[in-house]
Enzyme design. Structure first.
Site, mmCIF file in Angstrom:
data_model
loop_
_atom_site.group_PDB
_atom_site.id
_atom_site.type_symbol
_atom_site.label_atom_id
_atom_site.label_comp_id
_atom_site.label_asym_id
_atom_site.label_seq_id
_atom_site.Cartn_x
_atom_site.Cartn_y
_atom_site.Cartn_z
ATOM 1 N N SER A 144 2.249 -27.806 6.122
ATOM 2 C CA SER A 144 2.988 -26.255 6.274
ATOM 3 C C SER A 144 2.517 -25.022 5.222
ATOM 4 O O SER A 144 1.261 -25.168 4.318
ATOM 5 C CB SER A 144 4.836 -26.231 5.518
ATOM 6 O OG SER A 144 5.058 -24.877 5.322
ATOM 7 N N TYR A 156 8.686 -31.106 -0.695
ATOM 8 C CA TYR A 156 8.043 -30.791 0.183
ATOM 9 C C TYR A 156 6.829 -30.031 0.150
ATOM 10 O O TYR A 156 6.209 -30.317 0.888
ATOM 11 C CB TYR A 156 9.447 -29.926 1.052
ATOM 12 C CG TYR A 156 8.758 -29.379 2.276
ATOM 13 C CD1 TYR A 156 8.591 -29.646 3.446
ATOM 14 C CD2 TYR A 156 8.379 -27.705 2.193
ATOM 15 C CE1 TYR A 156 8.575 -28.912 4.644
ATOM 16 C CE2 TYR A 156 7.605 -27.768 3.462
ATOM 17 C CZ TYR A 156 8.204 -28.277 5.246
ATOM 18 O OH TYR A 156 8.030 -27.248 5.594
#
Ligand SMILES: NC(=O)c1ccc[n+]([C@@H]2O[C@H](COP(=O)([O-])OP(=O)(O)OC[C@H]3O[C@@H](n4cnc5c(N)ncnc54)[C@H](O)[C@@H]3O)[C@@H](O)[C@H]2O)c1
Length: 257
Positions: A144, A156
């Protein structure tokens, strides 16, 4: 139907929805036999059935990628049905109550990192010997933009950053076996899950789109096409790379007064 992945077996985790299901459909349309692997069994079955109805090859497998035993069972089932493995896409995630570091619960950290980082470790560890048996393979890992700049979500972000380091090491360690490993860092992508949130936050969604030089967020197909290139032999000399698919987000925006 194309033939860019003909005679290849591709396993995609988290393929019951979002970017994963788009990759499953695209890979199947290019001739791959696709394993639609997801913790959400009914969702995986419905994606696999739609591919099969359309004339493609697909198998749904229910798996929790954070469990070593379940991951091994997934690979055994893949071999039984399709005879081997050429392509792995590490795509599944779970966001378990993430946020800024102060206040982040230990259990939320553990679950997020278990699925987002340990899961790709287990899947990659299982895939490499199977790819070696076929004379090579391609691993595509979905990280990401959160791994490359600060956009929030502590666990995350840590997992996605760790994935870049781990999967570049895989490229270095297994390149001599003809196994390639590349990473994609998407910006915000218009999936059912993300749009459910943004539909109830329209002002935030307008500001979000303004952050993107292209004036919009991305579509699942725009990530899937990058994954297709990395999975196919067209990228035969590309390994250890980090591909940003973010509409220019990380390039920044010139100051306007
Ligand atoms: N959507 C975005 O804006 C965006 C932005 C940057 C990166 N990404 C990355 O793209 C990838 C796909 O994201 P998405 O938005 O399509 O996600 P999504 O939430 O739509 O899909 C994730 C899938 O993973 C499955 N899953 C959850 N836990 C699992 C487990 N333990 N084992 C197996 N499957 C499990 C879910 O059932 C779901 O089908 C992720 O790696 C994500 O980090 C997405």
């Amino acid at each position: 139907m194309g033939d860019r992945l003909s005679n290849k077996v591709a396993l995609i985790t988290g393929a019951a929805g979002g970017i994963g299901s788009e990759m499953a459909r695209l890979f199947a349309s290019e001739g791959a036999a696709v394993v639609v692997a997801d913790i959400h069994q009914a969702g995986a079955e419905s994606v696999a059935e739609a591919i099969t109805r359309g004339g493609g090859k697909a198998l749904a497998v229910a798996v929790d990628i954070s469990s070593a035993a379940r991951v091994e069972a997934m690979f055994r089932r893949t071999s039984e049905v399709f005879g081997g493995l050429d392509i792995l896409v590490n795509n599944a995630i779970e966001l378990a109550g993430d946020g800024p570091i102060v206040g982040l619960e230990e259990a939320a950290w553990d679950r997020t990192v278990d699925v987002c980082l340990k899961g790709p470790f287990l899947c990659t560890r299982g895939a490499i010997p199977r790819m070696q048996a076929r004379g090579g393979g391609s691993i595509v890992t979905i990280s990401s933009v959160n791994a490359l700049a600060a956009f929030g979500e502590t666990a995350y972000t840590a997992a996605k950053g760790g994935l870049i380091s781990m999967m570049r090491l895989v490229a270095a360690d297994y390149g001599h076996l003809g196994i390639r490993s590349n990473i994609i860092c998407p910006g915000t992508i218009e999936t059912e899950t993300s749009m459910r949130y943004w539909r109830s936050h329209p002002a935030g969604f307008a500001r979000l789109q303004e952050m993107y030089p292209m004036g919009r967020i991305g579509k699942p197909r725009e990530v899937a096409h990058c994954a297709l290139f990395l999975a196919s032999d067209e990228s035969s000399f590309v390994t250890g790379s980090v591909q940003v698919v973010d509409g220019g987000l990380l390039a920044g925006r010139p100051f306007e007064d």
